[in-house]
Design an enzyme around this catalytic site. Structure first.
Site, PDB file in Angstrom:
ATOM      1  N   ALA A 141      27.542  -6.293  19.760  1.00 55.32           N
ATOM      2  CA  ALA A 141      27.898  -6.692  21.114  1.00 55.32           C
ATOM      3  C   ALA A 141      27.513  -5.897  22.087  1.00 55.32           C
ATOM      4  O   ALA A 141      28.050  -5.808  23.223  1.00 55.32           O
ATOM      5  CB  ALA A 141      29.393  -7.120  21.305  1.00 55.32           C
ATOM      6  N   SER A 226      21.891  -9.264  15.583  1.00 51.24           N
ATOM      7  CA  SER A 226      23.009  -9.661  16.692  1.00 51.24           C
ATOM      8  C   SER A 226      22.626  -8.584  17.983  1.00 51.24           C
ATOM      9  O   SER A 226      21.404  -8.997  18.431  1.00 51.24           O
ATOM     10  CB  SER A 226      24.429  -9.225  16.302  1.00 51.24           C
ATOM     11  OG  SER A 226      25.378  -9.723  17.282  1.00 51.24           O
ATOM     12  N   ALA A 227      23.496  -8.020  18.662  1.00 47.75           N
ATOM     13  CA  ALA A 227      23.020  -7.282  19.621  1.00 47.75           C
ATOM     14  C   ALA A 227      21.691  -6.359  19.161  1.00 47.75           C
ATOM     15  O   ALA A 227      20.866  -5.993  19.947  1.00 47.75           O
ATOM     16  CB  ALA A 227      24.119  -6.383  20.264  1.00 47.75           C
ATOM     17  N   GLU A 358      26.698 -19.575  13.808  1.00 44.23           N
ATOM     18  CA  GLU A 358      26.807 -18.279  14.517  1.00 44.23           C
ATOM     19  C   GLU A 358      27.962 -18.289  15.475  1.00 44.23           C
ATOM     20  O   GLU A 358      28.443 -17.077  15.881  1.00 44.23           O
ATOM     21  CB  GLU A 358      25.601 -18.314  15.402  1.00 44.23           C
ATOM     22  CG  GLU A 358      24.251 -18.218  14.838  1.00 44.23           C
ATOM     23  CD  GLU A 358      23.736 -16.741  14.388  1.00 44.23           C
ATOM     24  OE1 GLU A 358      24.842 -16.019  14.185  1.00 44.23           O
ATOM     25  OE2 GLU A 358      22.821 -16.525  14.214  1.00 44.23           O
ATOM     26  N   HIS A 471      28.340 -15.565  11.770  1.00 45.12           N
ATOM     27  CA  HIS A 471      27.527 -14.768  12.208  1.00 45.12           C
ATOM     28  C   HIS A 471      27.870 -13.131  11.705  1.00 45.12           C
ATOM     29  O   HIS A 471      29.211 -12.863  11.310  1.00 45.12           O
ATOM     30  CB  HIS A 471      27.944 -14.516  13.895  1.00 45.12           C
ATOM     31  CG  HIS A 471      27.477 -13.501  14.579  1.00 45.12           C
ATOM     32  ND1 HIS A 471      25.878 -13.612  14.899  1.00 45.12           N
ATOM     33  CD2 HIS A 471      27.645 -12.194  15.096  1.00 45.12           C
ATOM     34  CE1 HIS A 471      25.573 -12.685  15.745  1.00 45.12           C
ATOM     35  NE2 HIS A 471      26.558 -11.671  15.806  1.00 45.12           N
TER      36      HIS A 471
END
Ligand code: NAG
Ligand code: NAG
Ligand code: NAG
Ligand code: NAG
Ligand code: NAG
Length: 557
Positions: A141, A226-227, A358, A471
């Site tokens: 994130a 993800s990020a 997710e 996720h």
């Protein structure tokens, strides 16, 4: 009992620091122009851990673009646990009986002087090998994550068995306020999106140095989760897609696991400005003539404490990140969705896919949202501030208020942790990941119909209570860390990915697997289930992805 978990990769017991090869006398040595790195060797893999690739971003270099190293460092033992960049935010959720996550409460060794990278290679590699390169970008994130959480030993071992050897590089990049402080002052200073620039400098390091390890700088695939996956998209879109350095492309292919375009407001938009003001105030810099200079002058603890007064992942506004890449007109000229639509991104073949569920993990915290009205208000307040309440309501209403339609998908009325849980999980997973994936594929194939793309949906944890195929559950699968568990997804995904890395086509040199058609060939997804690999149509929740695409930029974050 309270189970504290960290979003993204660190959700799983992934502290590899203890399992990284031990420091050994007379380990492998690689000489670079500025440093000699002494690594270690274990399980037929050589590892060089914590090689600095930038000047320490401390003191006057805090909140500044990363600077290449211009001195000689001598000989370093590249065998320890490299410092993580400062981490922010953790997600505290109720322990759920039967849910196989955690304990994730890890405190990573972290500090501001964190710009190092790791190189791992098969022990057979030498400076003449010219192997393809995987450049890994971790998730979390944009607030968490570190190279010390990832060990590629098993993946490299697989690649040797398959005759598709590669060299693995993973670089730390700055997170939270250290890497993504927004605001107009930051913009004017030329210091926005620093975390992306850290990744870029590490890619330049690969171009300059990987040949000495036996890597081929013209065969680099960037891969993230993800990020980190969103970062891969941003690396494709930086400088309007010009990915050249010294006249050559920094990478030739991309793999995005859970993250693609991220429609975002500019770095000086009102909500970003509010983040800057809050940090400045908390740091005691509000009355300084030059608030940014003040932020550089205070000590680490004071800056860290000020930065973390903003909501982190564990809070009610989890999906609206305080710190994230934002368009700055310079490095990232516009939002990634706009750049892709204009064809202003590096036109390289890519794979992009999602976990089926997710949104489940990030929806464990809003337990007090129990009605449609509350859900609309919540989404409007924290996420879609640019949209009207009616636009938000129209979007939410594309998701039936019926647990059987929610996530974890295909589980009927089961698993609805609180009254709107499965609906919120469906929506947040779609908004952040799944539907942005489909829209990216659509935009990209419209402007570059002949650049190959492939897409997947991972369903191998179907049946996991509350979470489904959640996720970040792909990390131990693709890194091959599950021992005897999920052997089919691990070997399938590793075969496809390693072929993509070597041949730019996942289907070349794989045996016993179905053909994975390009996404443009009928919009099919490869469904990675626990037991089989089948093709399924990419049509789920189509009205919602079309709505998001049509309403841009109202649904920017
Ligand atoms: C490497 O792969 C071989 C063949 O699959 C296996 O026997 C061996 O245990 C693996 N070694 C490691 C360290 O993973
Ligand atoms: C995490 O672990 C640390 C060290 O063991 C402990 O002090 C802290 O209370 C834990 N945090 C949570 C949220 O459980
Ligand atoms: C950091 O600065 C604050 C405020 O000036 C001070 O109270 C604190 O002792 C300093 N910490 C360190 C480690 O120097
Ligand atoms: C839910 O809880 C959060 C955090 O405690 C609070 O800010 C919010 O107003 C609550 N929402 C509702 C709908 O009660
Ligand atoms: C994925 O494949 C599994 C196994 O064949 C199947 O049961 C499941 O329905 C498929 N998932 C989806 C979303 O179609």
């Amino acid at each position: 009992m309270i189970l504290s978990i960290l979003l993204a990769a660190s959700v799983l017991p992934l502290t590899f620091a203890g399992s990284l090869p031990k420091k050994s006398q007379g380990g492998p040595v690689v000489r670079l122009p500025y440093v000699t790195a002494v690594g270690s060797s274990a399980n037929n893999v050589e590892s060089f851990i914590g090689i600095p690739f930038a000047q320490p971003p401390v003191g006057q270099l805090r909140l500044k673009p990363p600077q290449p190293i211009n001195t000689r460092l001598g000989t370093i033992q590249a065998t320890g646990v490299p410092l993580a960049c400062p981490q922010q935010g953790s997600l505290t959720i109720p322990d759920i009986p039967g849910v196989p996550i955690g304990p994730g409460n890890q405190t990573l060794p972290a500090g501001e002087d964190c710009l190092t990278l790791n190189v791992q290679r098969p022990c057979s590699a030498n400076r003449h090998s010219r192997l393809p390169v995987i450049f890994w970008i971790y998730g979390g994130a944009f607030e968490q994550g570190a190279t010390q959480q990832y060990d590629a030993t098993q993946l490299i071992n697989s690649s040797v068995v398959q005759g598709k050897e590669f060299i693995y590089v993973a670089a730390n990049y700055r997170l939270g306020a250290f890497g993504f402080l927004p605001g107009s002052k930051v913009l004017v200073d030329g210091s926005s999106n620093l975390g992306l620039l850290d990744q870029r400098l590490a890619l330049q390091w690969v171009a300059d140095n990987i040949a000495s390890f036996g890597g081929d700088p013209s065969q680099v695939t960037i891969w993230g989760q993800s990020a980190g996956s969103m970062s891969v998209m941003h690396q494709m879109a930086l400088y309007k897609g010009d990915n050249r350095y010294k006249g050559r492309a920094l990478f030739r292919g991309a793999i995005m696991d859970s993250g693609g375009i991220t429609p975002a407001d500019p770095v000086d938009c009102p909500r970003a400005e509010a983040v800057y003001d809050q940090v400045v105030k908390a740091a005691g810099c509000a009355n300084a003539a030059d608030s940014l200079a003040c932020l550089r002058s205070i000590n680490y603890t004071t800056f860290y404490n000020a930065a973390t007064t903003l909501p982190g992942l564990g809070t009610n506004s989890a999906v609206a990140l305080s710190y994230r890449p934002r368009p700055d007109g310079l490095v990232l000229t516009e939002s990634t969705d706009v750049l892709v639509k204009k064809g202003q991104y590096a036109k390289v073949p890519f794979i992009i896919g999602d976990q089926e569920d997710e949104g489940t993990l990030i929806s464990l915290i809003q337990t007090n949202i129990t009605t449609t009205d509350q859900l609309i208000d919540y989404s409007h307040t924290f996420m879609f501030r640019d949209a009207t309440r009616t636009q938000v309501a129209n979007f939410i209403n594309l998701y039936p208020d019926n647990p059987a339609a929610g996530s974890p998908f295909r589980t009927g009325d089961l698993n609805n942790l609180y009254p709107q849980y499965k609906r919120i999980a469906a929506i947040s997973g779609d908004v952040a990941f799944s539907l942005q994936r489909r829209n990216l594929l659509q935009f990209a194939s419209a402007v570059n119909p002949h650049t190959p793309t492939w897409s997947y949906l991972a369903t191998y944890y179907y049946g996991t209570p509350i979470l489904g195929t959640y996720h970040s559950s792909d990390i131990p699968v693709v890194y091959g860390l599950l021992g005897g568990e999920l052997p089919i997804p691990t070997s399938t995904i590793q075969s496809f990915y390693l072929s993509f890395v070597k041949y730019l086509d996942p289907n070349v040199g794989v045996e016993g697997l179905p053909n994975w058609p390009q996404w443009t060939d009928g919009n099919k997804l490869m469904n990675f289930s626990a037991t089989a690999n089948t093709l399924i149509p990419d049509t789920f929740r189509l009205a919602a992805s079309n709505y998001l695409a049509a309403q841009a930029p109202s649904f920017n974050l």
